[in-house]
Structure formats: C-alpha cells, structure tokens
Design an enzyme around this catalytic site. Structure first.
Site, PDB file in Angstrom:
ATOM      1  N   LYS A   1      -1.222  -1.277  -4.150  1.00 52.58           N
ATOM      2  CA  LYS A   1      -2.298  -0.304  -4.122  1.00 52.58           C
ATOM      3  C   LYS A   1      -1.651   1.058  -4.234  1.00 52.58           C
ATOM      4  O   LYS A   1      -0.976   1.524  -3.318  1.00 52.58           O
ATOM      5  CB  LYS A   1      -3.096  -0.419  -2.817  1.00 52.58           C
ATOM      6  CG  LYS A   1      -4.131   0.694  -2.630  1.00 52.58           C
ATOM      7  CD  LYS A   1      -4.748   0.685  -1.242  1.00 52.58           C
ATOM      8  CE  LYS A   1      -5.670   1.895  -1.058  1.00 52.58           C
ATOM      9  NZ  LYS A   1      -6.276   1.946   0.287  1.00 52.58           N
TER      10      LYS A   1
ATOM     11  N   TYR B   1       0.871  -1.176   0.000  1.00 48.67           N
ATOM     12  CA  TYR B   1       0.000   0.000   0.000  1.00 48.67           C
ATOM     13  C   TYR B   1       0.905   1.222   0.000  1.00 48.67           C
ATOM     14  O   TYR B   1       1.558   1.521   0.994  1.00 48.67           O
ATOM     15  CB  TYR B   1      -0.906  -0.057   1.238  1.00 48.67           C
ATOM     16  CG  TYR B   1      -1.850   1.094   1.446  1.00 48.67           C
ATOM     17  CD1 TYR B   1      -1.965   2.166   0.561  1.00 48.67           C
ATOM     18  CD2 TYR B   1      -2.658   1.119   2.581  1.00 48.67           C
ATOM     19  CE1 TYR B   1      -2.840   3.212   0.785  1.00 48.67           C
ATOM     20  CE2 TYR B   1      -3.540   2.171   2.815  1.00 48.67           C
ATOM     21  CZ  TYR B   1      -3.624   3.212   1.922  1.00 48.67           C
ATOM     22  OH  TYR B   1      -4.488   4.248   2.152  1.00 48.67           O
TER      23      TYR B   1
END
Length: 305
Positions: free
Chosen positions: A170, A142
């Site tokens: 992400k 992330y």
C-alpha cells in the site's frame, strides 16, 4: 473470494470506527454500528475492509477493543468479502501477536506498517515482517514514511518480496513515480493505492487494489472511479477523469493530518454514522469543517453516492 480475485485486490475500505451514541463524551466503541457499516460497504460494491488502520483509530483502542474490531469485521463480512486486518504495532512481538489474533479470527490477509517506535534500520524492518509472516497470511506492506518516518523504498520492498514476506504494498508516499520503480525491481509485487487523491494516476501505473478512505462515505461512486481507473480501457478514462475532478476536493483530505475527522464528517453529511473521534483527535476547525461539508454536499448534488 471469487476465483479470479486475490483477497488483497480491489477496493478494501480502511474502515472508520463509530464511537458512543450517547453523546460526544461517550467514547466507547459501537460494535453493532461497526458491523452494520461493514455490511453496508459490502452491499455497496466494495471488495473488503481493512480494519484497525489509521482511519480506524487503532492506536487509541484497548487490546480487547482492537481484537473485537477484527472479530466483528469477520463476522459481519459476507462470503467472498475480504477482511485485511491492520496489525501495525510499535514492537515486533506485539505485531506478531496481532497477526496471530487476526489469523485466529478468520482474517484473509494482513496490512502491516514497518516498526515505527523510532527510525528502524533495514535489518530491523525485515525482521519485523519476518515475525508477522510466521502466521502464514498474505501480507500487504503499508508504506507511510510521512507518519512513521520509516520509508519502505522500492529497493526494500523488492527485498521483502524476494524473501516471500509480502505480496504487495500500500503506497502512501504520494509519489506515483515509485510505482514504476517498484515494478521494475519486483515485477510480481502487487501495487495498492494508498492515497485517495492518486487513484487515477496509480490505476494507470498498474495498481490492482485500493486501501481506501472516502468509500466510507461515498462507496458506489468511488468504487466506480477505481474500476474505471484500473480497467485498462482507454475509453473508461474520460468518465474516470470526470468523477475524479468532481470528487478530488474530498479525496485529497485523505492525505491530510485531519483525514479521520474529515471522512467521518462526510459520513455524517451523507446520513451515515461517522461521529466524533477519540482524543487526541478533536473536531475540525470551523474553516476546514465548512470546506468538507460544502464539498460533500456538492458531490451529493451531482448524484454521487
């Protein structure tokens, strides 16, 4: 999972967490309402949930609450519905323990921020992911350099993937140009949309997943937007652009500091359980609140749901 979908692919909703139910001063987690929300999202066509992300206010939870969020999501998830547990923590040892807890609970994948107690260097970042990877679940990195101050650059993402530590990323930097550099350096890395207001652009860049905020409030229409944006069919883009234009005034809240309050408010407007946040997040300022309500009501008036 279905045979042709990896657990971290598709629309994975970064779930909001309902608190209380007995008034604004009750900040206890309503686990029954949370389980109901997970089932609602599955029924609305989403592919999974990503509990204990920033939208789930995990930083404000006790260890017991945080663990129970994951077990609740797993228990509520129907067959084939992904639970990608957020396991971010200030320290590598804590992250490793949360990864172990998620695996024991039956989660299918992990979503992991880099260490963010301070501006960690590259070797410290890599060690952080190595610790989580010992658990054996696939990890989606992330990248949120805005909030964490640690940037998972395309080169670093490529290194993490080459060492077998991550399956995807992400991307929350908001810079869609990075998608192309990431794929040049690591063609096998899966791109996941991290910001709701870059869905079409990241879809065109080859994203195979979306860790999403606004599907909490408008799941069917946002899932349609994702499918159209990632289909590879040029004919789908006209409808995708139409949805995007209509919803972008809401989607861009996902990139703002007040994204949790905004998405929960939209949930309230559409008749779902959003509610208040835990401190330190307070209610939106009146001007912002009015803007979110107007945009949500306008979306409902156009038939979005």
């Amino acid at each position: 999972m279905t045979a042709n979908r990896k657990p971290w692919h598709g629309v994975l909703v970064a779930t909001a967490l309902p608190f209380g139910g007995n008034g604004t001063d009750d900040h206890s987690v309503d686990f029954d309402a949370y389980a109901e929300h997970v089932r609602f999202l599955a029924g609305a066509g989403c592919d999974g949930v990503a509990p204990n992300g920033s939208l789930g206010e995990y930083q404000t939870l006790s260890d017991e609450e945080r663990a129970r969020v994951i077990t609740t999501a797993v228990e509520a998830a129907p067959e084939g519905f992904t639970v990608m547990a957020g396991v971010g923590a200030y320290g590598g040892l804590q992250t490793q323990r949360w990864a172990e807890q998620a695996a024991e609970a039956g989660a299918h994948a992990l979503m992991l921020l880099p260490p963010n107690a301070y501006r960690a260097n590259e070797e410290e970042v890599v060690d952080h992911y190595r610790r989580a990877a010992t658990v054996g679940l696939p990890i989606v990195a992330y990248n949120n350099p805005i909030d964490t101050k640690v940037d998972l650059t395309p080169r670093l993402i490529a290194r993490l993937h080459s060492e077998g530590l991550i399956v995807g990323v992400k991307e929350f930097s908001g810079d869609v140009r990075r998608a192309y550099e990431i794929k040049e350096l690591a063609p096998e890395v899966d791109l996941l949309i991290g910001t709701d207001d870059t869905v079409v652009e990241m879809g065109l860049a080859g994203a195979v997943g979306w860790v999403a905020g606004y599907p909490n409030a408008l799941p069917e229409s946002t899932v349609e937007l994702y499918r159209l944006s990632t289909s590879g069919n040029v004919a789908d883009l006209e409808r995708a652009r139409e949805i995007y234009r209509d919803l972008h005034s809401l989607l861009r809240w996902d990139s703002k500091t007040e994204f949790v309050q905004a998405i929960k408010l939209s949930m309230d407007v559409v008749g779902l359980r959003g509610g208040a946040c835990r401190p330190p997040r307070g209610p939106l300022a009146p001007e912002a609140r009015d803007a979110v309500v107007r945009a949500t009501e306008a979306a409902l008036a156009k038939g979005y749901k």
